[in-house]
Design a protein around this motif. Sequence first.
Motif: not given
Lengths: 820, 160
Positions: B34-35, B37-38, B118-120, B123-125, B128
Amino acid sequence: FSLYVILHSSTTTGSASPVPNSYESVEGGGYSGTSLQASLRHLHPYSQPFPSLSELSSALGGLGGVSELEAETLRPVNLLQERNILPPKHAPPPEPNLSNDLRKVNCSPDTFRCTLTNIPQTQALLNKARLPLGLLLHPFRDLTQLPVITSNTIVRCRSCRTYINPFVSFLDQRRWKCNLCYRVNDVPDEFMYNPVTRSYGEPHKRPEVQNSTVEFIASSDYMLRPPQPAVYLFVLDVSHNAVESGYLNVFCQSLLDNLEKLPGDTRTRIGFVTFDSTVHFYNLQEGLSQPQMLLVSDIDDVFIPTHDNLLVNLKESKELVKDLLNALPGMFTHTRETQSALGPALQAAYKLMCPTGGRVSVFQTQLPTLGAGLLQSREDPNLRSSTKNVQHLGPATDFYKKLALDCSGQQIGVDLFLLSSQYSDLASLACVSKYSAGSVFYYPSFHHVHNTAQSQKFQKDLQRYLTRKIGFEAVMRIRCTKGLSIHTFHGNFFVRSTDLLSLANVNPDSGFAVQMSIEESLADTSLACFQAALLYTSSKGKRRIRVHTLCLPVVSQLSEVFAGADIQAITCLLANMAIDRSISSSLSDARDALVNAVVDCLTAYRANGSNIQPSGLITPAALRLFPLYVLALLKQKALRTGTSTRLDERVFSMCELKSQPLLQIMRMAHPDLYRIDNMTEQAALHLNDSVIPQPPLLQLTAEKLTREGAFLMDCGSVMFLWVGKCCNETFIRDVLGYPNYASLPSNMTEIPELQTMYSERTRAFISWLLESRTFHPAFHVIKDDTSAKTSFFQHLVEDRTESAFSYYEFLLHIQQQMSK
Amino acid sequence: MAFTFAAFCYMLALLLTAALIFFAIWHIIAFDELKTDYKNPIDQCNTLNPTVDRVKKIKRVRLALKLVLPEYLIHVFFCVMFLCATEWLTLGLNMPLLAYHIWRYMSRPVMSGPGLYDPTTIMNADILAYCQKEGWCKLAFYLLSFFYYLYGMIYVLVSS
């Protein structure tokens, strides 16, 4: 500091209630009698009569080669002794300390603004300053001039995929170095030719490299599917409550008026769904003599009755759509349904829009009581003024959040209009817009007869909403120089990856904020760059990429970090952070965190200056408005305690703070107050044959108000014109059209167009204020003796209320916290 | 060598801890993917491809949900087993983890189905980073408890 004491000897320093008249005489009305501080500033900081100033500047440690601009922003200000800290006109955003050519091409601060215009070199230096580092963006803002690049190749860095921008360096004619990852790339052949000047061999003269805001036309590599047409679906509540409030008439009329102006082309599609305790669809097939209503009563498993003709091509079925809009208000006048099945209606809307994506506009007037997603009334009216924790700020169910995520995946954006007079659990309902990149609009106590102000606002907002530019199936990516990274995002979108934001719809009225941290030292670079790239499909079906690039200098000294602080951006970012904290932890934690932010920052400043007098509250000039703005935030509806605030209004205020652009947030938090009954032409602007007077900004305290005057307060979404009891009758007659104060009605909502000089001047001023705004505020004329004046007086943030500090008391509180 | 109930418990715990180690590794891999990805720059289409990425991510979150509950249930199961076998020291060592699991489940975001993430907000660092640290700590704990159960089993088998 003895200097300041002498000049302020007429005031009583250290008291909370100074004598009002002395300020009025200093104030004097008009531009000339403005604050003493302003007049001091007009003198050169290093000139002879003020030797102590340069001594103080050098005492701030290591400021040998400081520029004049920096010396001005670092000038120490003792907040306890300066009474008039508000400048008479809005200060422009701080300019970064760059060379002139870089400054000319840098991104406009209206689009892209950073909390610190001088980026600290290391995370340790940032922590020492105790200020948040973040960016405030308004990427899809309406622009008058936008260079559009039509070339076939879009030049991007090979490793980090940054778009070419004005801040790259060209090593020789054929190679360029990326300013975000420092990789050297080749210049493609097509790029060597400049179509604007028709010359060859000068890649740095191309428009992509001369402008920091550009729009590229995207090729098919940037498309997953052919660009979608504009698809608009309107989901309308037609329960008894809704028909009572009368919003249907306003909506249908507004849509009829703006049907031609909906953004789109020949492929634009439109559809309608209405619901009460069942869901109704409308067959608008071209060729039918009138629209056909199809009713689905199985709300536990909503299905779409026919495959097509529910979302029809606007051009082909225009007559049918108009017939439907004319008939719709009348169809439900005698309805007896009081239940509202919002959840099933939204599920139906999702199924309808799945194949294409588009925009869904939901109009709701009460709590949803039937079917999936039904909500309970959670608000306890007795706890509205509680000083302890406020409950129920988060959603009660994740139905709306899950629906929003599904919609976001299918490129459907959901906008919510809530027109209810009772508690409707906006905290849960707003989730459907937050994660699908929609917007939330709230009209408390909406009624077409009893509350004409809200009705007018709804109509004007609808006009802007229906005709504004829109982008579909958008994604946005924010890249920064190597060493900086973004860790938290604020705004209405779905964070799909660590820096990729998925926006089903993008509109020109929403703002975003991000927080950054410094992962590696920036010591070997002198410039930090940020690039925001928004890939979207325009309403005409063209795929475009809008790129904004901002460049800021990197500094290594703490004093320079303070000198470059942008106080408005810092306030907005803190507001976003406070709201996140109040939802995840508690409101009182968020309030304490805001106060601690000020205390920590001022303590850090004091610890780094040397030999400054310990008494008084010293801030650098760049941060002098910091305590005032934080106090204004603490008194905002979103974050205040102790004053009766309805839960829905509080939640709506939080949604606004997280999704509006910076200028609107600043007006909401710290409204602008002007005296308008004695505006003169002194220092007026002359634009387009009209003279626009420029009255000075007043501090938000009742001291500045006087019974003999009339004052205008601009709060962003609402404007108040407060008329004092003894206001001169020329003003009341010439501007408001009434013979005297007593005859003014108590619910006036607009200024009549009279042919007098006063009226023209006032209207010119007000239209100048509204010019840069997209949503027009509601306007209220308030007399001093009506009950409506509380809504005016609650915005006077510097005054004491029964549950909150006055500005001076707040400063003393901060000083006390600092000495712990 | 007597085959007591305690020995049986330890043996079962050994096998189940292997499963828990597997879950912890899966947890770490899921969050790492997840992390990062970018950090997948070159392939344009993939970075702009919403369907595949999004389904992958949401699926990973659902996997997390699928592997959170079994992990907690397995851990509760052998705590109960050790209670029955009156192995107090082992039970005492597992208590903090049990309390942590209960706290984590109670303070999860509002959700209709069972789950923690929670998917929303994931992604908060900070969230994560917290989840990744949690994954590594749990892996270390389960690895240590694997060897402890091995020792315990042999001790119980030999000393009776």
